[in-house]
Design an enzyme around this catalytic site. Sequence first.
Site, PDB file in Angstrom:
ATOM      1  N   GLY A 195       8.205  -6.701  10.900  1.00  0.00           N
ATOM      2  CA  GLY A 195       8.656  -7.928  11.823  1.00  0.00           C
ATOM      3  C   GLY A 195       7.801  -8.066  13.210  1.00  0.00           C
ATOM      4  N   ASP A 196       7.339  -6.814  13.738  1.00  0.00           N
ATOM      5  CA  ASP A 196       6.373  -7.047  15.040  1.00  0.00           C
ATOM      6  C   ASP A 196       4.962  -7.773  14.572  1.00  0.00           C
ATOM      7  OD1 ASP A 196       8.449  -5.362  16.140  1.00  0.00           O
ATOM      8  OD2 ASP A 196       7.220  -3.462  15.219  1.00  0.00           O
TER       9      ASP A 196
END
Length: 300
Positions: A250-251
């Site tokens: 997600g990052d």
Amino acid sequence: MIYTVTFNPAIDYIVGVDNLRHGEVNRSDEEQVLPGGKGINVSVVLNNLGIKSTALGFIAGYTGDMIESMLHKYGLNTDFIKLKEGMSRINVKIKAQMETEINGAGPHVSEDSIEELYSKLKGLKSGDFLVLSGSIPHTADNKAYMEIMEFLDGKGVKAAVDATGKLLLNVLKYKPFLVKPNIHELGELFEVTLRNRSDVEVYARKLKEQGAVNVLVSMAGDGALLIDENGKVHELDAPMGRVINSVGAGDSMVAGFIAGYLETGSYEDALKKGVAAGSASAFSKNLATMEQVEELLKEL
């Protein structure tokens, strides 16, 4: 310039166990020690994509020194605040039949240290990006990100917020440039179960109605959905591949999205690069590299 803030950096100790047996001595098959924390992951992937950023946040003790040393070896710019007491946390991530994580609590962040962070944020100017990402120490409250956005309100800084619960909801009135919940986090925000993309769109629009400029929802193997600043919906399936590691995916999507947006100003391009970067990290033992992202972009 891009700045990332990680309130609670970590050393991620990643250990692979072929067959984890509870209550017994287990021996690892493989081990990794990496700098961790969501904002730090964003800075690492941006750096891999050829875009410089400055990693801000709080470190403490010998583990904090180790985090900073590892990031410098990667070629990252850091401007951490060194806390006088405690130690930066260690997160244990066990790769076995199922992924299991034990995350440390992290050190106490004093009011004086918070003020030191604000003195650094004073230097941000119009057009800069600020990424507020991840959890905060148990000693802080869920208004921490909101108070930073209030402090920067009117300066023209583009804020990207990747957080959960009230930590995210509280910032919406300050119109963050980007929020990026995953599908499960989006459902938890509104206490509903999201069963398909139509459901995702409905609740993503609710975040936009509450103030978010762009809402990017990651949906793991189902790709991502973006509602841009003009209200247009963009959907993109994820490329095919075997998921090896979900940590940092997600990052990486946040980093890829920002990179794509800076390169062309196109939300379509930003979404593509975000999905490619998120998938590249998921398909690898480490965070996405330039080569991996470019290869996956050919499939999108």
